[in-house]
Design an enzyme around this catalytic site. Structure first.
Site, PDB file in Angstrom:
ATOM      1  N   SER A   1       0.819  -1.222   0.000  1.00  0.00           N
ATOM      2  CA  SER A   1       0.000   0.000   0.000  1.00  0.00           C
ATOM      3  C   SER A   1       0.846   1.262   0.000  1.00  0.00           C
ATOM      4  CB  SER A   1      -0.963   0.004   1.199  1.00  0.00           C
ATOM      5  OG  SER A   1      -0.250  -0.046   2.418  1.00  0.00           O
ATOM      6  N   TYR A  55      11.526  -5.477  17.326  1.00  0.00           N
ATOM      7  CA  TYR A  55      11.660  -5.444  15.871  1.00  0.00           C
ATOM      8  C   TYR A  55      12.939  -6.152  15.430  1.00  0.00           C
ATOM      9  CZ  TYR A  55      12.202  -3.515  11.155  1.00  0.00           C
ATOM     10  OH  TYR A  55      12.372  -3.371   9.799  1.00  0.00           O
TER      11      TYR A  55
END
Length: 282
Positions: free
Chosen positions: A12, A153
């Site tokens: 996106s 992360y």
């Protein structure tokens, strides 16, 4: 057109969007996936402007949902007859630390960045075996060097790197290539989604005793992203690995990325590790 089909997750915005455009420009038919297809307008408009609109189709895919992944991958193969490459791009960042975040945050980050990659790869592998295809996974320099306040992360990206490095020689025995892509700082919406609020005081306030260190980190990071690589340039490195005749196991997307990982990765492109482990399964 080269007649080949590539499925890309997380398209996106940012690198995913630019990779979809780049692959289409290289002649691939692109299945661009995203969790919410209502966000596809930007990609569609960019594809039309680039003259590759007919080569890009958008489909829904949530990498954290195995049923969604299976439905998408099986649908692509049913409609197009084959799958030649998978690009694992979908991911999300997080800034925080263990004592103030707790363990559940780490689990959520792992679900997207690690298990999401495994979900998509597992679904694609039978079809990639049939075509002698490739799996490209967007990791990070944070998958090589652990970075303060990016513990969850980096843990997820370390897991991705280890898994793909271990999978590569096994996949090669059935004709499937495995490539790990390591960007450094990339100028994209990803930065805005890692959990740093516009008012940074909100973040430092919840860091408790770690607030001074967090403020120092935020100051350093602002400088790093001021010189970030563009998403289009980073995506170009992904497309180059997608189309290369013999891509390396490990690909950094910029000189900055190569310089950052160099202290830890003397074997920067992964060839020495691959040469070491491949004979184990030959």
């Amino acid at each position: 057109m080269n007649g080949k089909i590539v499925l890309i997750t997380g398209t996106s915005t940012g690198m995913g969007l630019e990779t979809a455009l780049g692959a289409a420009n290289a002649g691939w038919r692109v299945v661009a996936t995203m969790r919410d297809v209502a966000k596809a307008d930007r990609l569609r408009k960019a594809a039309e402007s680039a003259g590759v609109g007919e080569l890009i189709e958008v489909r829904p895919l949530d990498v954290t949902d195995p049923a969604s992944v299976a439905e998408c991958v099986n649908g692509v193969v049913a409609d197009h007859g084959a799958l030649h490459a998978l690009i694992n791009n979908a991911g999300s960042g997080h800034v925080g630390t263990l004592e103030t975040d707790g363990v559940d945050v780490a689990r959520r980050v792992m679900e997207v960045n690690f298990f999401g990659v495994l979900n998509a790869t597992a679904a694609a592998l039978p079809h990639l075996r049939a075509t002698g295809g490739r799996v490209l996974t967007v990791s990070s320099v944070g998958g090589v060097i652990g970075q303060p306040f990016n513990e969850a992360y980096c843990a997820a990206k370390f897991a991705v790197e280890g898994y793909m490095e271990a999978l590569a020689p096994v996949a090669a025995t059935v004709g499937v290539g495995v490539i790990i892509v390591e960007p450094a700082a990339v100028a994209s919406e990803f930065v805005a989604n890692v959990g740093i609020p516009a008012d940074q005081k909100e973040l430092t306030d919840r860091m408790g005793p770690y607030a001074p260190a967090a403020q120092a980190y935020l100051t350093r990071t602002a400088g790093a992203f001021a010189n970030a690589q563009s998403a289009a340039d980073a995506a170009a490195a992904v497309v180059a690995a997608l189309t290369a005749e013999r891509p390396a196991l490990r690909v950094q997307t910029s000189d900055a990325a190569r310089a950052f990982v160099a202290p830890k990765l003397a074997d920067a492109d992964g060839s020495a590790v691959f040469a070491l482990t491949s004979p184990w399964v030959a």
